[in-house]
Design an enzyme around this catalytic site. Structure first.
Site, short mmCIF file in Angstrom:
data_model
loop_
_atom_site.label_atom_id
_atom_site.label_comp_id
_atom_site.label_asym_id
_atom_site.label_seq_id
_atom_site.Cartn_x
_atom_site.Cartn_y
_atom_site.Cartn_z
N THR A 61 36.33 43.84 42.43
CA THR A 61 36.97 43.20 43.57
C THR A 61 36.18 41.97 44.00
O THR A 61 35.21 41.59 43.34
CB THR A 61 37.19 44.21 44.72
OG1 THR A 61 38.02 43.60 45.72
CG2 THR A 61 35.89 44.69 45.35
N LYS A 65 35.78 38.77 40.54
CA LYS A 65 36.87 38.82 39.55
C LYS A 65 36.76 37.75 38.46
O LYS A 65 37.23 37.94 37.35
CB LYS A 65 38.23 38.72 40.25
CG LYS A 65 38.54 39.96 41.09
CD LYS A 65 39.92 39.91 41.70
CE LYS A 65 40.14 41.14 42.58
NZ LYS A 65 41.52 41.27 43.03
N GLY A 124 46.04 30.38 49.59
CA GLY A 124 44.76 30.72 48.96
C GLY A 124 44.75 30.40 47.49
O GLY A 124 45.77 30.52 46.81
#
Length: 246
Positions: A61, A65, A124
């Site tokens: 996570t 990544k 994002g």
């Protein structure tokens, strides 16, 4: 004992440990355990592996990544295209990277949209956005990336651009939040989207799942938007990871 686990930093609210621990209990899987490996730097990853030789499967996570890729022996072709890894299979010391975020997100989005394919705004541009944009491309959904910084090269616009040009929200009826903004404990924050431009035409998919209804979801739902959080995606990606490890 077969070991599985999650690397990331910080890991204060991990979905994975709860999910797999209750899965093992529910399905009577007695020889497996799932642990959290909170590492402040990716350079500590090999140490985790050497100290836990029974580790067969690893979830990855934020913020690793992309950073974990140099440590892998190979990558699933789909994962190579995405450029981010959230699942690793450790088979006899050989590490292979996968992206189950892609599988989970795509399946979940398809059920959310039904037969519609509205243009999307992706909030994002970090590691989490990579699986999302790959899924959108494969579903033939046109999308516009929104970042804190404009990039001519990548075609990214900023949140200020959204504020100043309402036509972005008039023409893009799917909003996908891939940022961690609004995650517990900072639950009263949201990406800079002006709710005044939101209508009943909009659908909002927030990858955040804790809280269950983010401030973004509540604010835009109040204007008529249909909203969904990232919990189903997480469950689907966890099951996809389990299939890979077995």
């Amino acid at each position: 004992m077969r070991k599985f686990g999650l690397i990331g930093y910080p890991l204060t609210h991990s979905f994975s440990k709860k999910y797999f621990t209750s899965k093992f209990a529910r399905e009577g899987i007695v020889d497996c355990q799932y642990d959290l490996y909170e590492i402040p730097d990716i350079s500590l990853f090999p140490k985790i592996l050497s100290e836990n030789p029974e580790l067969e499967g690893i979830n990855v996570t934020i913020p690793y990544k992309e950073k974990v890729i140099p440590f892998l022996d190979e990558m699933d072709p789909a994962c190579q295209k995405i450029g981010a890894v959230n699942c690793i299979q450790n088979k006899e010391g050989k590490l292979k990277g996968y992206n189950t975020d892609y599988l989970g997100f795509r399946q979940s989005l398809e059920s959310f949209l039904g037969n519609t394919r509205p243009k999307a705004l992706v909030l994002g541009t970090g590691g989490a956005s990579k699986a999302v944009v790959q899924a959108l491309a494969d579903m033939e959904i046109p999308f516009q990336m929104v970042s804190r910084t404009r990039s001519e090269k990548h075609g990214w616009i900023t949140y200020q651009d959204l504020e100043q040009n309402p036509e972005f929200l008039e023409t893009h009826h799917l909003i996908i939040n891939t940022t961690p903004v609004g995650t517990y404990p900072k639950t009263e924050e949201m990406p800079q989207i002006n709710p005044n431009y939101i209508t009943g035409m909009h659908k909002v998919y927030d990858l955040v799942y804790n809280p269950e209804k983010t401030f973004l979801m509540r604010s835009l739902e109040a204007r008529g938007a249909l909203v969904k959080n990232g919990l189903e995606m997480l469950q689907l990606q966890a099951e996809a990871a389990w299939r890979i490890w077995n």
